[in-house]
Design a protein around this motif. Sequence first.
Motif, PDB file in Angstrom:
ATOM      1  N   ILE A  78       0.833  -1.197   0.000  1.00 45.22           N
ATOM      2  CA  ILE A  78       0.000   0.000   0.000  1.00 45.22           C
ATOM      3  C   ILE A  78       0.869   1.250   0.000  1.00 45.22           C
ATOM      4  O   ILE A  78       0.559   2.260  -0.634  1.00 45.22           O
ATOM      5  CB  ILE A  78      -0.956  -0.018   1.213  1.00 45.22           C
ATOM      6  CG1 ILE A  78      -2.050  -1.062   0.991  1.00 45.22           C
ATOM      7  CG2 ILE A  78      -1.589   1.356   1.431  1.00 45.22           C
ATOM      8  CD1 ILE A  78      -3.035  -1.164   2.133  1.00 45.22           C
ATOM      9  N   GLY A  79       1.998   1.168   0.722  1.00 45.43           N
ATOM     10  CA  GLY A  79       2.933   2.293   0.729  1.00 45.43           C
ATOM     11  C   GLY A  79       3.468   2.598  -0.660  1.00 45.43           C
ATOM     12  O   GLY A  79       3.675   3.770  -1.014  1.00 45.43           O
ATOM     13  N   GLN A  80       3.685   1.553  -1.460  1.00 42.37           N
ATOM     14  CA  GLN A  80       4.134   1.771  -2.840  1.00 42.37           C
ATOM     15  C   GLN A  80       3.083   2.530  -3.645  1.00 42.37           C
ATOM     16  O   GLN A  80       3.406   3.429  -4.428  1.00 42.37           O
ATOM     17  CB  GLN A  80       4.413   0.414  -3.515  1.00 42.37           C
ATOM     18  CG  GLN A  80       5.556  -0.367  -2.917  1.00 42.37           C
ATOM     19  CD  GLN A  80       6.904   0.242  -3.256  1.00 42.37           C
ATOM     20  OE1 GLN A  80       7.058   0.970  -4.232  1.00 42.37           O
ATOM     21  NE2 GLN A  80       7.892  -0.064  -2.433  1.00 42.37           N
ATOM     22  N   TYR A  81       1.814   2.168  -3.445  1.00 45.64           N
ATOM     23  CA  TYR A  81       0.741   2.842  -4.186  1.00 45.64           C
ATOM     24  C   TYR A  81       0.525   4.263  -3.678  1.00 45.64           C
ATOM     25  O   TYR A  81       0.137   5.145  -4.451  1.00 45.64           O
ATOM     26  CB  TYR A  81      -0.555   2.033  -4.091  1.00 45.64           C
ATOM     27  CG  TYR A  81      -0.465   0.707  -4.800  1.00 45.64           C
ATOM     28  CD1 TYR A  81      -0.293   0.642  -6.172  1.00 45.64           C
ATOM     29  CD2 TYR A  81      -0.515  -0.487  -4.094  1.00 45.64           C
ATOM     30  CE1 TYR A  81      -0.193  -0.573  -6.825  1.00 45.64           C
ATOM     31  CE2 TYR A  81      -0.426  -1.705  -4.738  1.00 45.64           C
ATOM     32  CZ  TYR A  81      -0.255  -1.743  -6.100  1.00 45.64           C
ATOM     33  OH  TYR A  81      -0.139  -2.951  -6.743  1.00 45.64           O
ATOM     34  N   SER A 108      -6.705  -0.984 -12.850  1.00 44.77           N
ATOM     35  CA  SER A 108      -5.244  -1.108 -12.756  1.00 44.77           C
ATOM     36  C   SER A 108      -4.815  -1.379 -11.317  1.00 44.77           C
ATOM     37  O   SER A 108      -3.956  -2.233 -11.060  1.00 44.77           O
ATOM     38  CB  SER A 108      -4.574   0.168 -13.277  1.00 44.77           C
ATOM     39  OG  SER A 108      -4.922   0.423 -14.614  1.00 44.77           O
ATOM     40  N   PHE A 109      -5.409  -0.646 -10.380  1.00 47.15           N
ATOM     41  CA  PHE A 109      -5.057  -0.817  -8.973  1.00 47.15           C
ATOM     42  C   PHE A 109      -5.458  -2.201  -8.474  1.00 47.15           C
ATOM     43  O   PHE A 109      -4.713  -2.852  -7.731  1.00 47.15           O
ATOM     44  CB  PHE A 109      -5.729   0.274  -8.137  1.00 47.15           C
ATOM     45  CG  PHE A 109      -5.513   0.124  -6.654  1.00 47.15           C
ATOM     46  CD1 PHE A 109      -4.257  -0.125  -6.132  1.00 47.15           C
ATOM     47  CD2 PHE A 109      -6.584   0.233  -5.767  1.00 47.15           C
ATOM     48  CE1 PHE A 109      -4.058  -0.270  -4.761  1.00 47.15           C
ATOM     49  CE2 PHE A 109      -6.397   0.094  -4.402  1.00 47.15           C
ATOM     50  CZ  PHE A 109      -5.133  -0.166  -3.902  1.00 47.15           C
ATOM     51  N   PHE A 110      -6.623  -2.682  -8.887  1.00 46.00           N
ATOM     52  CA  PHE A 110      -7.071  -4.011  -8.456  1.00 46.00           C
ATOM     53  C   PHE A 110      -6.123  -5.095  -8.959  1.00 46.00           C
ATOM     54  O   PHE A 110      -5.730  -6.004  -8.203  1.00 46.00           O
ATOM     55  CB  PHE A 110      -8.484  -4.301  -8.947  1.00 46.00           C
ATOM     56  CG  PHE A 110      -8.993  -5.663  -8.539  1.00 46.00           C
ATOM     57  CD1 PHE A 110      -9.428  -5.891  -7.245  1.00 46.00           C
ATOM     58  CD2 PHE A 110      -9.014  -6.714  -9.446  1.00 46.00           C
ATOM     59  CE1 PHE A 110      -9.877  -7.151  -6.854  1.00 46.00           C
ATOM     60  CE2 PHE A 110      -9.460  -7.971  -9.065  1.00 46.00           C
ATOM     61  CZ  PHE A 110      -9.893  -8.188  -7.764  1.00 46.00           C
ATOM     62  N   PHE A 147      -8.389  -2.776  -0.091  1.00 44.54           N
ATOM     63  CA  PHE A 147      -8.422  -2.334  -1.492  1.00 44.54           C
ATOM     64  C   PHE A 147      -9.435  -1.207  -1.693  1.00 44.54           C
ATOM     65  O   PHE A 147      -9.132  -0.199  -2.324  1.00 44.54           O
ATOM     66  CB  PHE A 147      -8.758  -3.523  -2.405  1.00 44.54           C
ATOM     67  CG  PHE A 147      -9.224  -3.130  -3.779  1.00 44.54           C
ATOM     68  CD1 PHE A 147      -8.324  -2.651  -4.720  1.00 44.54           C
ATOM     69  CD2 PHE A 147     -10.562  -3.225  -4.120  1.00 44.54           C
ATOM     70  CE1 PHE A 147      -8.750  -2.276  -5.984  1.00 44.54           C
ATOM     71  CE2 PHE A 147     -11.001  -2.857  -5.383  1.00 44.54           C
ATOM     72  CZ  PHE A 147     -10.090  -2.380  -6.327  1.00 44.54           C
ATOM     73  N   PHE A 148     -10.632  -1.378  -1.155  1.00 50.43           N
ATOM     74  CA  PHE A 148     -11.667  -0.361  -1.338  1.00 50.43           C
ATOM     75  C   PHE A 148     -11.327   0.934  -0.586  1.00 50.43           C
ATOM     76  O   PHE A 148     -11.599   2.026  -1.092  1.00 50.43           O
ATOM     77  CB  PHE A 148     -13.022  -0.898  -0.881  1.00 50.43           C
ATOM     78  CG  PHE A 148     -13.682  -1.799  -1.881  1.00 50.43           C
ATOM     79  CD1 PHE A 148     -14.123  -1.304  -3.099  1.00 50.43           C
ATOM     80  CD2 PHE A 148     -13.830  -3.153  -1.624  1.00 50.43           C
ATOM     81  CE1 PHE A 148     -14.726  -2.137  -4.042  1.00 50.43           C
ATOM     82  CE2 PHE A 148     -14.423  -3.994  -2.558  1.00 50.43           C
ATOM     83  CZ  PHE A 148     -14.869  -3.486  -3.773  1.00 50.43           C
ATOM     84  N   ILE A 149     -10.711   0.823   0.589  1.00 50.44           N
ATOM     85  CA  ILE A 149     -10.349   2.036   1.341  1.00 50.44           C
ATOM     86  C   ILE A 149      -9.257   2.807   0.611  1.00 50.44           C
ATOM     87  O   ILE A 149      -9.339   4.030   0.438  1.00 50.44           O
ATOM     88  CB  ILE A 149      -9.899   1.672   2.768  1.00 50.44           C
ATOM     89  CG1 ILE A 149     -11.050   1.016   3.528  1.00 50.44           C
ATOM     90  CG2 ILE A 149      -9.434   2.926   3.513  1.00 50.44           C
ATOM     91  CD1 ILE A 149     -10.638   0.415   4.860  1.00 50.44           C
ATOM     92  N   GLU A 150      -8.214   2.096   0.169  1.00 45.14           N
ATOM     93  CA  GLU A 150      -7.133   2.751  -0.573  1.00 45.14           C
ATOM     94  C   GLU A 150      -7.639   3.266  -1.928  1.00 45.14           C
ATOM     95  O   GLU A 150      -7.242   4.342  -2.383  1.00 45.14           O
ATOM     96  CB  GLU A 150      -5.984   1.766  -0.788  1.00 45.14           C
ATOM     97  CG  GLU A 150      -4.804   2.330  -1.558  1.00 45.14           C
ATOM     98  CD  GLU A 150      -4.032   3.398  -0.806  1.00 45.14           C
ATOM     99  OE1 GLU A 150      -3.264   4.132  -1.446  1.00 45.14           O
ATOM    100  OE2 GLU A 150      -4.201   3.493   0.430  1.00 45.14           O
ATOM    101  N   GLY A 151      -8.541   2.496  -2.558  1.00 47.22           N
ATOM    102  CA  GLY A 151      -9.121   2.937  -3.822  1.00 47.22           C
ATOM    103  C   GLY A 151      -9.920   4.215  -3.673  1.00 47.22           C
ATOM    104  O   GLY A 151      -9.936   5.063  -4.570  1.00 47.22           O
TER     105      GLY A 151
END
Length: 259
Positions: A73-76, A129-131, A157-161
């Motif tokens: 998540i840190g990378q994203y 792309s993120f998924f 995934f949904f929170i970061e998205g």
Amino acid sequence: MSQFLTLLQKEILEMWRNYKLVWVPIVFIILGVQEPLSIYYMPQILDSLGGLPEGSIIEIPTPAPAEVLVGGIGQYNMFGFIITILLCMSLVAGEVKSGTAAMILVKPVKHGYFIAAKWVGALLLLWVSFFIGYLVTWYYTGLLFDWVPFDSFLGSFFIEGLWLTFIVTISLVFSSIFSVPGAAGFASAATSIILMLVSSSLSHLLEWSPGMLPSYASIYLVEDSLKGDGVMAVVLTAVILVILLFLAMRVFRKKELAA
């Protein structure tokens, strides 16, 4: 509604012609595989670099699978953030500068549909792309370390998205305000970074801030739940997204009518 669907189809076709539908998922996949592989092979990487006394043994504690995903998540948050800004800073400003927006709006096309199609098209590309990239992170984490429950993966995934969606929407607003994509990108990046820094520094006061979403995504992986403050941050962010979207529509309409 047919206008919106036609404009959305145009956005998707344009992304295909610009190869965004190809290279953006590939970049997110590279980001996704980087964290688990680099952690797993870190002893070999350090050993190959040399410089250690002969006979020394490198012992690195094996991280928990959730911690590996938190690193992903840190990378994203870092590189995905940059990619999102670069993708979205010219959504409106680029077409205004090139004259494409004027040609489209000469026809009886609503300004709101024009902005909404830009927003939905960008989100489709980003979320897919993120998924794919984050799914790769989850898969290699399970393969090399241990499996994180899939529901924890989906929740984070949904929170970061949602945070990446916030960045897209902020970029869309500034792209509607400024005629130069670079100015829109700088304003979007500065606003998002300041929001993250202020939210993390004053987390005890700004628990509901959208800037806290990356932290809540990481917490969800570890605790497998989202507490009251996190839920309110999600709800508040959703409300702000709607406000920002209508703000972008209004600003763009007034700007074009004034021109």
